[in-house]
Design a protein around this motif. Structure first.
Motif, short mmCIF file in Angstrom:
data_model
loop_
_atom_site.label_atom_id
_atom_site.label_comp_id
_atom_site.label_asym_id
_atom_site.label_seq_id
_atom_site.Cartn_x
_atom_site.Cartn_y
_atom_site.Cartn_z
N GLU A 75 1.08 -1.40 -0.03
CA GLU A 75 -0.05 -0.47 0.52
C GLU A 75 0.85 1.16 -0.16
N HIS A 76 1.81 0.99 0.38
CA HIS A 76 2.79 2.41 0.27
C HIS A 76 3.73 2.49 0.07
N ARG A 77 4.12 0.86 -1.01
CA ARG A 77 5.72 1.38 -1.21
C ARG A 77 6.84 1.97 -1.30
N LEU A 78 6.25 1.29 0.31
CA LEU A 78 8.59 1.61 0.97
C LEU A 78 9.47 0.79 0.13
N ASP A 79 10.53 1.65 0.70
CA ASP A 79 11.81 1.32 0.08
C ASP A 79 12.32 0.63 1.23
N ASP A 80 13.30 -0.08 0.98
CA ASP A 80 13.75 -1.18 1.65
C ASP A 80 14.44 -0.66 2.66
N ALA A 81 14.71 -0.23 2.92
CA ALA A 81 15.38 0.58 4.61
C ALA A 81 14.28 0.71 5.10
N ALA A 82 13.23 1.43 4.87
CA ALA A 82 11.85 1.80 5.28
C ALA A 82 12.02 -0.26 5.90
N CYS A 83 11.36 -0.80 4.75
CA CYS A 83 11.19 -2.21 4.87
C CYS A 83 12.19 -2.74 6.32
N THR A 84 12.90 -2.92 6.19
CA THR A 84 13.67 -2.67 7.21
C THR A 84 13.68 -2.65 8.37
N VAL A 85 13.32 -1.58 9.25
CA VAL A 85 13.29 -0.47 10.02
C VAL A 85 11.22 -1.23 10.58
N ALA A 86 10.85 -1.21 9.19
CA ALA A 86 9.68 -1.29 9.77
C ALA A 86 9.98 -3.06 10.71
N SER A 87 10.70 -3.63 9.87
CA SER A 87 10.47 -5.59 10.22
C SER A 87 11.32 -5.65 11.55
N TYR A 88 12.39 -4.41 12.22
CA TYR A 88 12.10 -4.44 13.34
C TYR A 88 11.57 -3.95 14.54
N VAL A 89 10.68 -2.73 14.11
CA VAL A 89 10.19 -2.87 14.93
C VAL A 89 8.33 -3.06 14.75
N LEU A 90 7.91 -4.01 14.07
CA LEU A 90 6.68 -3.88 14.11
C LEU A 90 5.72 -5.22 15.40
N PRO A 91 6.88 -6.00 14.76
CA PRO A 91 6.79 -7.10 16.54
C PRO A 91 6.76 -6.61 17.21
N ARG A 92 7.76 -5.73 17.57
CA ARG A 92 8.04 -4.95 19.18
C ARG A 92 6.58 -3.65 19.26
N LEU A 93 6.20 -3.27 18.22
CA LEU A 93 4.69 -2.66 18.19
C LEU A 93 2.88 -3.35 18.02
N LEU A 94 3.08 -5.44 17.89
CA LEU A 94 1.85 -5.77 17.98
C LEU A 94 2.42 -6.33 19.63
N GLU A 95 3.22 -6.48 19.85
CA GLU A 95 3.44 -7.36 21.20
C GLU A 95 3.50 -5.79 22.16
N GLN A 96 3.87 -5.50 22.03
CA GLN A 96 3.68 -3.74 23.35
C GLN A 96 2.69 -2.57 23.11
N GLY A 97 2.57 -2.73 21.63
CA GLY A 97 1.44 -1.88 21.80
C GLY A 97 2.08 -0.11 21.03
N ALA A 98 3.59 -0.36 21.83
CA ALA A 98 3.91 0.79 21.35
C ALA A 98 5.98 0.59 20.71
N LEU A 99 6.68 1.51 20.89
CA LEU A 99 8.67 0.85 20.23
C LEU A 99 8.73 2.66 21.15
#
Length: 149
Positions: A75-99
């Motif tokens: 949906e957002h056509r993220l570049d590689d760096a944004a996807c890399t950061v997203a793959s790091y922050v997402l598990p924490r956001l989904l588990e803890q609600g915030a980062l």
């Protein structure tokens, strides 16, 4: 070759064969030296890519995380760096609600530069994937910026 009489075809063939074998062995030695150099370069590159001692291994992304990440990419056509950061922050956001993590930490964990990490975080905010909710010194706290699975 002068030791072999010219009328001895087998002796001449033997001398020619020995010369060819010597040339082949010389080429093999050169090839093995080149291979050893290439192997040494590859070993050095792999050492640079290996995880740093003391850092935990990268977590395996769970299906829920993969679904959100795939949707963000699509949906957002993220570049590689944004996807890399997203793959790091997402598990924490989904588990803890915030980062709450400084960009330096995210950069160390993802292998990106601090500048690339900060740019990726801004891209994720602009895309609506992340929403900044608080600042603590130089560190911004984020939560999910849109509904997720």
């Amino acid at each position: 070759m002068s030791d072999i009489p010219h009328h001895d075809p087998y002796g001449l063939l033997a001398v020619e064969t020995q010369a060819m074998l010597a040339a082949i062995q010389e080429r093999q030695t050169e090839t093995l030296a080149e291979l050893a150099q290439t192997s040494a370069r590859m070993t050095e590159l792999l050492r640079r890519l290996a995880p740093l001692p003391g850092l935990p291994p990268r977590p395996t992304l769970l299906p829920a995380t993969m679904r959100v990440l795939d949707r963000w990419r699509r949906e957002h056509r993220l570049d590689d760096a944004a996807c890399t950061v997203a793959s790091y922050v997402l598990p924490r956001l989904l588990e803890q609600g915030a980062l709450i993590a400084p960009p330096e930490l995210i950069a160390r964990r993802t292998g990106l530069t601090v500048e690339a990490t900060e740019t990726a975080l801004r891209s994720l905010v602009r895309a609506g994937c992340l929403e900044p909710v608080a600042e603590r010194g130089e560190t911004t706290a984020y939560r999910m910026g849109e509904p997720h699975d």
